[in-house]
Design an enzyme around this catalytic site. Structure first.
Site, PDB file in Angstrom:
ATOM      1  N   ASN A 101      42.269  42.158  36.952  1.00  0.00           N
ATOM      2  CA  ASN A 101      42.401  43.645  36.996  1.00  0.00           C
ATOM      3  C   ASN A 101      42.996  44.417  38.217  1.00  0.00           C
ATOM      4  O   ASN A 101      43.729  45.379  38.194  1.00  0.00           O
ATOM      5  CB  ASN A 101      41.278  44.550  36.433  1.00  0.00           C
ATOM      6  CG  ASN A 101      41.565  46.087  36.324  1.00  0.00           C
ATOM      7  OD1 ASN A 101      42.177  46.543  35.706  1.00  0.00           O
ATOM      8  ND2 ASN A 101      40.923  46.638  37.520  1.00  0.00           N
ATOM      9  N   ASP A 196      43.143  52.609  32.644  1.00  0.00           N
ATOM     10  CA  ASP A 196      43.765  51.561  33.422  1.00  0.00           C
ATOM     11  C   ASP A 196      43.340  51.454  34.800  1.00  0.00           C
ATOM     12  O   ASP A 196      43.036  50.322  35.155  1.00  0.00           O
ATOM     13  CB  ASP A 196      45.404  52.084  33.448  1.00  0.00           C
ATOM     14  CG  ASP A 196      46.363  50.823  33.934  1.00  0.00           C
ATOM     15  OD1 ASP A 196      45.595  49.739  34.266  1.00  0.00           O
ATOM     16  OD2 ASP A 196      47.575  51.133  34.140  1.00  0.00           O
ATOM     17  N   ASP A 233      37.364  39.045  32.800  1.00  0.00           N
ATOM     18  CA  ASP A 233      36.690  40.388  33.229  1.00  0.00           C
ATOM     19  C   ASP A 233      37.465  41.779  33.042  1.00  0.00           C
ATOM     20  O   ASP A 233      38.808  41.786  33.123  1.00  0.00           O
ATOM     21  CB  ASP A 233      36.691  40.307  34.832  1.00  0.00           C
ATOM     22  CG  ASP A 233      35.568  41.347  35.419  1.00  0.00           C
ATOM     23  OD1 ASP A 233      34.332  41.483  35.067  1.00  0.00           O
ATOM     24  OD2 ASP A 233      36.157  42.234  36.128  1.00  0.00           O
ATOM     25  N   HIS A 237      40.462  47.670  30.759  1.00  0.00           N
ATOM     26  CA  HIS A 237      41.230  48.152  31.806  1.00  0.00           C
ATOM     27  C   HIS A 237      42.641  47.804  31.912  1.00  0.00           C
ATOM     28  O   HIS A 237      43.586  48.010  32.752  1.00  0.00           O
ATOM     29  CB  HIS A 237      40.654  48.056  33.213  1.00  0.00           C
ATOM     30  CG  HIS A 237      39.225  48.632  33.173  1.00  0.00           C
ATOM     31  ND1 HIS A 237      38.887  50.024  33.000  1.00  0.00           N
ATOM     32  CD2 HIS A 237      38.222  48.062  32.819  1.00  0.00           C
ATOM     33  CE1 HIS A 237      37.669  50.367  33.043  1.00  0.00           C
ATOM     34  NE2 HIS A 237      36.988  48.947  32.873  1.00  0.00           N
ATOM     35  N   GLU A 263      35.286  40.128  28.279  1.00  0.00           N
ATOM     36  CA  GLU A 263      34.147  41.244  28.582  1.00  0.00           C
ATOM     37  C   GLU A 263      35.183  42.434  28.120  1.00  0.00           C
ATOM     38  O   GLU A 263      35.952  43.087  28.833  1.00  0.00           O
ATOM     39  CB  GLU A 263      33.962  41.089  29.874  1.00  0.00           C
ATOM     40  CG  GLU A 263      32.785  42.293  30.183  1.00  0.00           C
ATOM     41  CD  GLU A 263      32.904  42.972  31.370  1.00  0.00           C
ATOM     42  OE1 GLU A 263      31.846  43.407  31.862  1.00  0.00           O
ATOM     43  OE2 GLU A 263      34.053  43.066  32.200  1.00  0.00           O
TER      44      GLU A 263
END
Length: 492
Positions: A101, A196, A233, A237, A263
């Site tokens: 991310n 995001d 992870d 997002h 996740e």
């Protein structure tokens, strides 16, 4: 095979993790673990203080002198590779934690155009367009271009949380203006209008050079480390368009057998199911709703309706793609998603995920080994002790021996529930019974093939022997706020 994952870390683990795992690998294999989930192995912006999620350099696995040292919190690259090798030696798969991310700890400032957004509604502008300085350039001077000479700059990022304007520091959510426009991608969770942005310098996956670099990196990573799977992870997002393309690339070009676990933190199974369908079943997901059921059940005690413990879980929706857990590093006390399951209920929760049909359970490090740590909350020092779950080794052993065959549920009472696993040609049957209130019992008919049999509690919470009648029927018991696993008595 009845697979079980060990999450071999927690947020407050002191470090030197790779060496610790190598020492404990044989023990974990003997307990019945088939896979280990390791924390992110990359160099962090906070380095020895970082837990791996404050990603600085994905190519530095504890090999280069960056951010103040060569090793990460968990050890050196050589120790990491040795831990993976040790896992494979004892027959365990390794799942690596990957953070896609964001990046943190940029090396150089750049002049960029941004506008600020409301933190509660990331589509609502609260400032004019402005020129600022931000740490959006990552040159990795300590690595000097080894493995990749890709330089990350503001074209690679969509947002940031810290900027400097005319000498003044500003914190918040700032949308970076780039060739992909002044708006966020829409292919993410719509929490807070658009989710995001999470933290740090948010990666811009509409940039084809970024996508290409991340494909190159994952190939390098998997060939270098030989991991068997990845845990991804913060997926709500990240652009689902990028994600599907990237995971498809791994499955077709890098390792078709790679296990991918995501996740996607939602408390509604329907939303996880929607995401899973969108990913064309390429990604398994953690069963967050089931965790929250356990959390609530542990809080409410005898007022919780145990007959509904599995209701609304992802396990109910898509069992093949569900990974069940009781808690993890995000839910432990003092963490952002704190929802620690109370100690008294953990044996019941673990009995459910370890012994029910179809679940792929994940066990949390402190529940097996215990944990003791100090942190700061509201400017006060807080000492947390997490005792190990004494029943866990017994429950893991029961999974190896008895968690086979058809399952019949007796979820017909708010405080006392049970289920039967029928066993198969090689494994005997078992009756799992639990109560969240006073001592309980359940009358169960196992069939004539179990007539005149003697049953004992595998966990030794109950000490009597229970005899089935000529029809294989008996009344099975359980202590107050407890669990028992009734199995046929071994004849000498």
């Amino acid at each position: 095979m009845n697979g079980v994952i060990i999450q071999f870390f927690h947020w407050y683990h002191p470090g030197n993790l790779w060496n610790e795992f190598a020492e404990k690998a044989e023990y974990l294999k003997d307990l019945g673990f088939t896979a280990v989930w390791f924390p992110p192995a990359n160099k962090c912006s906070l380095n020895m203080e970082g837990r791996g999620y404050d990603v600085y350099d994905l190519y530095d696995l504890g090999e280069f002198d960056q951010k103040g040292s060569i090793p990460t919190r968990y050890g050196t690259k050589a120790e990491y590779l040795m831990a993976i090798e040790k896992a494979h030696e004892v027959g365990m798969s390794v799942y690596a934690d990957i953070v896609l991310n964001h990046r943190m700890g940029g090396d150089e400032e750049e002049k960029i155009m941004v506008h600020q957004l409301s933190e509660e509604n990331r589509n609502e502008r609260i400032s004019e367009n402005m020129e600022v300085s931000a740490y959006t350039k990552f040159t990795f001077p300590g690595r000097k271009g080894v493995y990749s000479n890709f330089i990350w700059d503001h074209h690679c990022f969509s947002g940031i949380d810290y900027v400097i304007r005319e000498g003044e520091e500003m914190k918040g959510v700032f949308k970076i203006h780039n060739e992909y426009g002044e708006e966020w991608t829409d292919a993410v969770s719509h929490q807070f209008g658009n989710y995001d942005y999470l933290m740090g310098a948010d990666i811009e996956y509409r940039n084809p050079y970024v996508v290409e670099e991340m494909k190159k990196w994952i190939r390098w990573y998997m060939e270098t480390t030989k991991v068997d799977g990845i845990r991804l992870d913060a997926l709500k997002h990240i652009s689902s368009n990028f994600l599907k393309d990237w995971v498809s690339y791994i499955k077709t070009e890098v390792n078709p057998e790679c296990f991918v676990l995501g996740e996607f933190w939602k408390d509604e199974a329907e939303k996880i199911e929607y995401f899973s369908d969108k990913m064309s079943d390429l990604i398994s997901c953690f069963d967050t709703p089931l965790h929250y059921n356990f959390f609530k059940a542990s809080q409410d005690g005898k007022d919780y309706d145990m007959s509904r413990i599995l209701k609304g879980s992802f396990l109910e929706k898509k069992p093949v793609f569900s990974v069940s857990f009781v808690e993890n590093h995000d839910t432990q006390q003092l963490q952002a998603l704190e929802s620690a399951v109370k100690d008294w209920f953990k044996p019941l929760a673990y009995a459910i995920i370890l012994l029910t049909d179809e679940a792929y359970p994940c066990i949390f490090y402190p529940d097996l080994f215990g944990a003791d740590y100090i942190d700061i909350k509201d400017e006060q020092e807080v000492h947390i002790i997490m005792p190990k779950v004494e029943e866990l080794p017994g429950l893991l052993e029961a999974r190896k021996l008895f968690a086979y065959g058809k399952q019949t549920d007796y979820f017909d009472h708010p405080n006392c529930v049970a289920f039967v696993r029928k066993g198969d040609e090689k494994h005997a049957d078992c009756i799992v019974i639990m109560s969240n209130s006073e001592e309980g019992y359940k009358e169960i008919e196992l069939g004539k093939e179990h007539a005149d049999s003697v049953y004992t509690d595998f966990l030794k919470n109950r000490h009597e022997e229970i005899y089935t009648d000529k029809d294989g029927k008996a009344v099975f018991t359980v202590n107050s706020s407890s669990v028992s696993i009734w199995v046929k008595k071994q004849t000498p």
